[in-house]
Scaffold this motif. Structure first.
Motif, PDB file in Angstrom:
ATOM      1  N   ALA A  95     -32.039  -0.712  42.410  1.00 44.10           N
ATOM      2  CA  ALA A  95     -33.294  -1.283  41.921  1.00 44.10           C
ATOM      3  C   ALA A  95     -34.073  -1.858  43.103  1.00 44.10           C
ATOM      4  CB  ALA A  95     -33.013  -2.365  40.884  1.00 44.10           C
ATOM      5  N   ASN A  96     -34.887  -1.020  43.733  1.00 37.80           N
ATOM      6  CA  ASN A  96     -35.764  -1.488  44.800  1.00 37.80           C
ATOM      7  C   ASN A  96     -36.892  -2.340  44.226  1.00 37.80           C
ATOM      8  OD1 ASN A  96     -36.605  -1.413  47.637  1.00 37.80           O
ATOM      9  ND2 ASN A  96     -38.367  -0.252  46.884  1.00 37.80           N
ATOM     10  N   ASP A  97     -37.183  -2.125  42.950  1.00 36.51           N
ATOM     11  CA  ASP A  97     -38.112  -2.953  42.187  1.00 36.51           C
ATOM     12  C   ASP A  97     -37.450  -3.215  40.839  1.00 36.51           C
ATOM     13  OD1 ASP A  97     -40.294  -4.400  41.445  1.00 36.51           O
ATOM     14  OD2 ASP A  97     -41.727  -2.746  41.498  1.00 36.51           O
ATOM     15  N   ALA A  98     -37.997  -4.135  40.079  1.00 37.36           N
ATOM     16  CA  ALA A  98     -37.403  -4.496  38.787  1.00 37.36           C
ATOM     17  C   ALA A  98     -37.518  -3.347  37.786  1.00 37.36           C
ATOM     18  CB  ALA A  98     -38.086  -5.732  38.225  1.00 37.36           C
ATOM     19  N   LEU A  99     -36.472  -3.163  37.005  1.00 36.31           N
ATOM     20  CA  LEU A  99     -36.537  -2.221  35.887  1.00 36.31           C
ATOM     21  C   LEU A  99     -37.285  -2.866  34.732  1.00 36.31           C
ATOM     22  CD1 LEU A  99     -34.103  -1.117  37.625  1.00 36.31           C
ATOM     23  CD2 LEU A  99     -33.221  -0.176  35.485  1.00 36.31           C
ATOM     24  N   SER A 100     -37.678  -2.065  33.767  1.00 33.29           N
ATOM     25  CA  SER A 100     -38.328  -2.598  32.578  1.00 33.29           C
ATOM     26  C   SER A 100     -37.364  -3.494  31.810  1.00 33.29           C
ATOM     27  CB  SER A 100     -38.788  -1.459  31.674  1.00 33.29           C
ATOM     28  OG  SER A 100     -37.677  -0.694  31.248  1.00 33.29           O
ATOM     29  N   ILE A 101     -37.908  -4.424  31.047  1.00 30.51           N
ATOM     30  CA  ILE A 101     -37.108  -5.210  30.107  1.00 30.51           C
ATOM     31  C   ILE A 101     -36.832  -4.311  28.918  1.00 30.51           C
ATOM     32  CG2 ILE A 101     -37.079  -7.251  28.625  1.00 30.51           C
ATOM     33  CD1 ILE A 101     -38.980  -8.571  30.679  1.00 30.51           C
ATOM     34  N   GLN A 102     -35.553  -4.203  28.524  1.00 28.87           N
ATOM     35  CA  GLN A 102     -35.177  -3.165  27.565  1.00 28.87           C
ATOM     36  C   GLN A 102     -34.020  -3.606  26.685  1.00 28.87           C
ATOM     37  OE1 GLN A 102     -32.548  -0.220  30.331  1.00 28.87           O
ATOM     38  NE2 GLN A 102     -34.680  -0.538  31.020  1.00 28.87           N
ATOM     39  N   VAL A 103     -33.704  -2.743  25.721  1.00 24.28           N
ATOM     40  CA  VAL A 103     -32.562  -2.959  24.840  1.00 24.28           C
ATOM     41  C   VAL A 103     -32.060  -1.589  24.396  1.00 24.28           C
ATOM     42  CG1 VAL A 103     -33.798  -3.058  22.617  1.00 24.28           C
ATOM     43  CG2 VAL A 103     -31.707  -4.408  22.945  1.00 24.28           C
ATOM     44  N   HIS A 104     -30.770  -1.529  24.035  1.00 19.43           N
ATOM     45  CA  HIS A 104     -30.182  -0.282  23.548  1.00 19.43           C
ATOM     46  C   HIS A 104     -29.670  -0.484  22.119  1.00 19.43           C
ATOM     47  CE1 HIS A 104     -30.421   0.951  27.674  1.00 19.43           C
ATOM     48  NE2 HIS A 104     -29.548   0.049  28.056  1.00 19.43           N
ATOM     49  N   PRO A 105     -29.789   0.527  21.270  1.00 21.82           N
ATOM     50  CA  PRO A 105     -29.286   0.422  19.898  1.00 21.82           C
ATOM     51  C   PRO A 105     -27.763   0.521  19.855  1.00 21.82           C
ATOM     52  CG  PRO A 105     -30.126   2.629  20.293  1.00 21.82           C
ATOM     53  CD  PRO A 105     -30.436   1.830  21.533  1.00 21.82           C
ATOM     54  N   ASP A 106     -27.186   0.018  18.758  1.00 25.24           N
ATOM     55  CA  ASP A 106     -25.744   0.163  18.568  1.00 25.24           C
ATOM     56  C   ASP A 106     -25.432   1.536  17.984  1.00 25.24           C
ATOM     57  OD1 ASP A 106     -26.374   0.034  15.831  1.00 25.24           O
ATOM     58  OD2 ASP A 106     -25.627  -2.012  15.596  1.00 25.24           O
ATOM     59  N   ASP A 107     -24.163   1.812  17.736  1.00 25.38           N
ATOM     60  CA  ASP A 107     -23.750   3.136  17.284  1.00 25.38           C
ATOM     61  C   ASP A 107     -24.440   3.548  15.984  1.00 25.38           C
ATOM     62  OD1 ASP A 107     -22.089   3.539  19.428  1.00 25.38           O
ATOM     63  OD2 ASP A 107     -20.250   2.998  18.378  1.00 25.38           O
ATOM     64  N   ALA A 108     -24.487   2.627  15.023  1.00 30.65           N
ATOM     65  CA  ALA A 108     -25.038   2.965  13.707  1.00 30.65           C
ATOM     66  C   ALA A 108     -26.514   3.330  13.807  1.00 30.65           C
ATOM     67  CB  ALA A 108     -24.839   1.799  12.743  1.00 30.65           C
ATOM     68  N   LEU A 109     -27.288   2.505  14.520  1.00 31.20           N
ATOM     69  CA  LEU A 109     -28.731   2.751  14.630  1.00 31.20           C
ATOM     70  C   LEU A 109     -29.006   3.995  15.472  1.00 31.20           C
ATOM     71  CD1 LEU A 109     -31.377   1.501  13.655  1.00 31.20           C
ATOM     72  CD2 LEU A 109     -31.462   0.171  15.778  1.00 31.20           C
ATOM     73  N   SER A 116     -26.964  10.075  18.190  1.00 34.07           N
ATOM     74  CA  SER A 116     -26.383   9.730  19.487  1.00 34.07           C
ATOM     75  C   SER A 116     -25.423   8.561  19.321  1.00 34.07           C
ATOM     76  CB  SER A 116     -27.495   9.348  20.466  1.00 34.07           C
ATOM     77  OG  SER A 116     -26.986   8.772  21.649  1.00 34.07           O
ATOM     78  N   PHE A 117     -24.571   8.356  20.327  1.00 35.23           N
ATOM     79  CA  PHE A 117     -23.830   7.110  20.410  1.00 35.23           C
ATOM     80  C   PHE A 117     -24.806   5.997  20.771  1.00 35.23           C
ATOM     81  CE2 PHE A 117     -20.355  10.105  21.812  1.00 35.23           C
ATOM     82  CZ  PHE A 117     -19.603   9.985  20.658  1.00 35.23           C
ATOM     83  N   GLY A 118     -24.412   4.764  20.463  1.00 36.65           N
ATOM     84  CA  GLY A 118     -25.146   3.609  20.963  1.00 36.65           C
ATOM     85  C   GLY A 118     -24.851   3.420  22.439  1.00 36.65           C
ATOM     86  N   LYS A 119     -25.313   2.281  22.975  1.00 36.64           N
ATOM     87  CA  LYS A 119     -25.142   2.082  24.415  1.00 36.64           C
ATOM     88  C   LYS A 119     -24.733   0.646  24.712  1.00 36.64           C
ATOM     89  CE  LYS A 119     -27.516   2.881  28.827  1.00 36.64           C
ATOM     90  NZ  LYS A 119     -28.774   3.356  29.447  1.00 36.64           N
ATOM     91  N   THR A 120     -23.434   0.462  24.814  1.00 36.50           N
ATOM     92  CA  THR A 120     -22.876  -0.760  25.386  1.00 36.50           C
ATOM     93  C   THR A 120     -22.507  -0.430  26.826  1.00 36.50           C
ATOM     94  OG1 THR A 120     -22.062  -1.753  23.334  1.00 36.50           O
ATOM     95  CG2 THR A 120     -20.825  -2.255  25.346  1.00 36.50           C
ATOM     96  N   PHE A 172     -21.478  -8.041  31.234  1.00 34.70           N
ATOM     97  CA  PHE A 172     -21.202  -7.162  30.102  1.00 34.70           C
ATOM     98  C   PHE A 172     -22.423  -7.186  29.194  1.00 34.70           C
ATOM     99  CE2 PHE A 172     -19.435  -6.565  25.758  1.00 34.70           C
ATOM    100  CZ  PHE A 172     -18.994  -5.259  25.912  1.00 34.70           C
ATOM    101  N   ILE A 173     -22.952  -5.999  28.876  1.00 35.10           N
ATOM    102  CA  ILE A 173     -24.204  -5.886  28.117  1.00 35.10           C
ATOM    103  C   ILE A 173     -23.935  -5.103  26.827  1.00 35.10           C
ATOM    104  CG2 ILE A 173     -26.646  -5.248  28.202  1.00 35.10           C
ATOM    105  CD1 ILE A 173     -25.978  -7.089  30.460  1.00 35.10           C
ATOM    106  N   PRO A 174     -23.591  -5.791  25.737  1.00 32.44           N
ATOM    107  CA  PRO A 174     -23.374  -5.057  24.485  1.00 32.44           C
ATOM    108  C   PRO A 174     -24.685  -4.519  23.931  1.00 32.44           C
ATOM    109  CG  PRO A 174     -23.304  -7.415  24.076  1.00 32.44           C
ATOM    110  CD  PRO A 174     -23.423  -7.248  25.571  1.00 32.44           C
ATOM    111  N   ALA A 175     -24.597  -3.461  23.145  1.00 32.57           N
ATOM    112  CA  ALA A 175     -25.789  -2.945  22.467  1.00 32.57           C
ATOM    113  C   ALA A 175     -26.474  -4.091  21.726  1.00 32.57           C
ATOM    114  CB  ALA A 175     -25.391  -1.849  21.489  1.00 32.57           C
ATOM    115  N   GLY A 176     -27.799  -4.126  21.808  1.00 33.12           N
ATOM    116  CA  GLY A 176     -28.562  -5.173  21.133  1.00 33.12           C
ATOM    117  C   GLY A 176     -28.980  -6.320  22.029  1.00 33.12           C
ATOM    118  N   ARG A 177     -28.409  -6.427  23.236  1.00 32.06           N
ATOM    119  CA  ARG A 177     -28.775  -7.522  24.131  1.00 32.06           C
ATOM    120  C   ARG A 177     -29.953  -7.103  25.014  1.00 32.06           C
ATOM    121  NH1 ARG A 177     -23.945 -10.362  26.697  1.00 32.06           N
ATOM    122  NH2 ARG A 177     -23.961 -11.154  24.557  1.00 32.06           N
TER     123      ARG A 177
END
Length: 325
Positions: A95-109, A116-120, A172-177
């Motif tokens: 990350a030479n610059d900041a990434l976007s502020i983001q979130v990933h869905p869990d498995d169900a969503l 797709s699988f969710g993303k933890t 540790f970044i669980p899905a939804g954080r």
């Protein structure tokens, strides 16, 4: 044919926030005139499945090999759960610059919306420039309505927790954080096999064509966990020449190894493949008693579940991440 430790051709992503550290620090063969932000080391993501780079299976894709060897590569329990789809995505991120502020869905969503699988995921910081920060979680209890109001007023950063980081820090970044990697950070990322990201805020940056990048405002609202959690930096202890746990969940376990002497790993006890990411130094991997494979800083390797045991012999003091399910 007997299986052996598998290495792969990295896949690089040129992005507006990328830099040159994957080349300068991790020795990736990258054009330093380009802004490369990600090196996908081991991937089962459709359309970006890794190709093997060593041995008799050179040039064959990971999913093709799993389709033939199934349990021998993944392990019985892992194969029964995931089939031919490799369950983890292993990356290095600059990350030479900041990434976007983001979130990933869990498995169900993710299953409902994207099949797709969710993303933890988890991060291990390799290098951090002075003053570098990343975002993980809210800094107080937040309601859905308050989040929307802060987002619309472009004040979302005021309700997020910013963490100062240094080499060796882990998150540790669980899905939804809600999260974001900040400027000046080089890290290793271990995650579920998923490429689904909801971008919440991107600091009004424009792409190479002068366009604002797409946001996923409505999709993200239902994916976010609004709960406030304290102390989101992972607390772990390292024992020299032993596997020291950094993070563990239903999707993966990650240990850190600081090796100055030989380390023997029994594979089939875990009934899972094992991945090693070399962060410092160089090691020799001995298998089938006399067979050997080397692993240098910035490289990753997959040990099939059918290999009962491997011995890791450091050529110098070395640091590795050890990942399995």
């Amino acid at each position: 044919m007997s299986l052996y430790p598998l290495k792969f051709i990295p896949q690089f992503a040129e992005v507006l926030w990328g830099g040159i550290k994957l080349n300068k620090v991790l020795n990736k063969d990258i054009d330093t005139c380009k802004s490369i932000g990600e090196s996908w080391e081991i991937s089962g993501v459709k359309g970006k499945v890794s190709l093997i780079s060593n041995g008799k299976f050179k040039g064959i894709s990971l999913d093709t090999l799993i389709g033939v060897y199934k349990h021998e590569i993944a392990g019985d329990k892992v194969y029964e759960r995931y089939g031919n789809e490799f369950p983890l995505l292993i990356k290095f991120i600059d990350a030479n610059d900041a990434l976007s502020i983001q979130v990933h869905p869990d498995d169900a969503l993710a299953k409902e919306r994207h099949n797709s699988f969710g993303k933890t995921e988890m991060w291990y910081v390799l290098e951090a420039e002075k003053g570098a920060e990343l975002i993980s979680g809210f800094n107080k209890e937040v309601t859905r309505d308050e989040y929307i109001q802060k987002l619309e007023s472009k004040d979302i950063e005021s309700i997020l927790t910013k963490h100062s980081v240094k080499s060796g820090d882990a998150f540790f970044i669980p899905a939804g954080r809600v999260h974001a990697i900040g400027k000046g950070i080089l890290l290793a990322e271990i995650q579920q096999t998923s490429n689904v990201t909801y971008r919440l805020y991107d600091f009004d940056r424009k792409d190479a064509n002068g366009n604002l990048r797409e946001l996923h405002t409505e999709q993200a609202v239902d994916a976010i966990n609004y709960t406030y959690y304290k102390d989101l930096k992972v607390d772990y202890n390292v024992k020299p020449n032993e596997a020291s746990e950094v993070a563990s969940c239903q999707y993966f376990t990650t240990n850190i190894l600081e090796l100055s002497e030989s380390y023997i790993k029994t594979i089939n006890v875990k009934d899972s493949f094992v991945i090693y990411m070399c962060l410092e130094g160089e090691i020799e991997i001995v298998y089938y008693i006399l067979e050997k494979e080397s692993l240098k800083k910035g490289e990753c390797i997959l040990i099939p579940a059918s290999l009962n045991m491997v011995e890791l012999i450091p050529n110098e003091n070395s640091i590795l991440l050890e990942v399995y399910i």
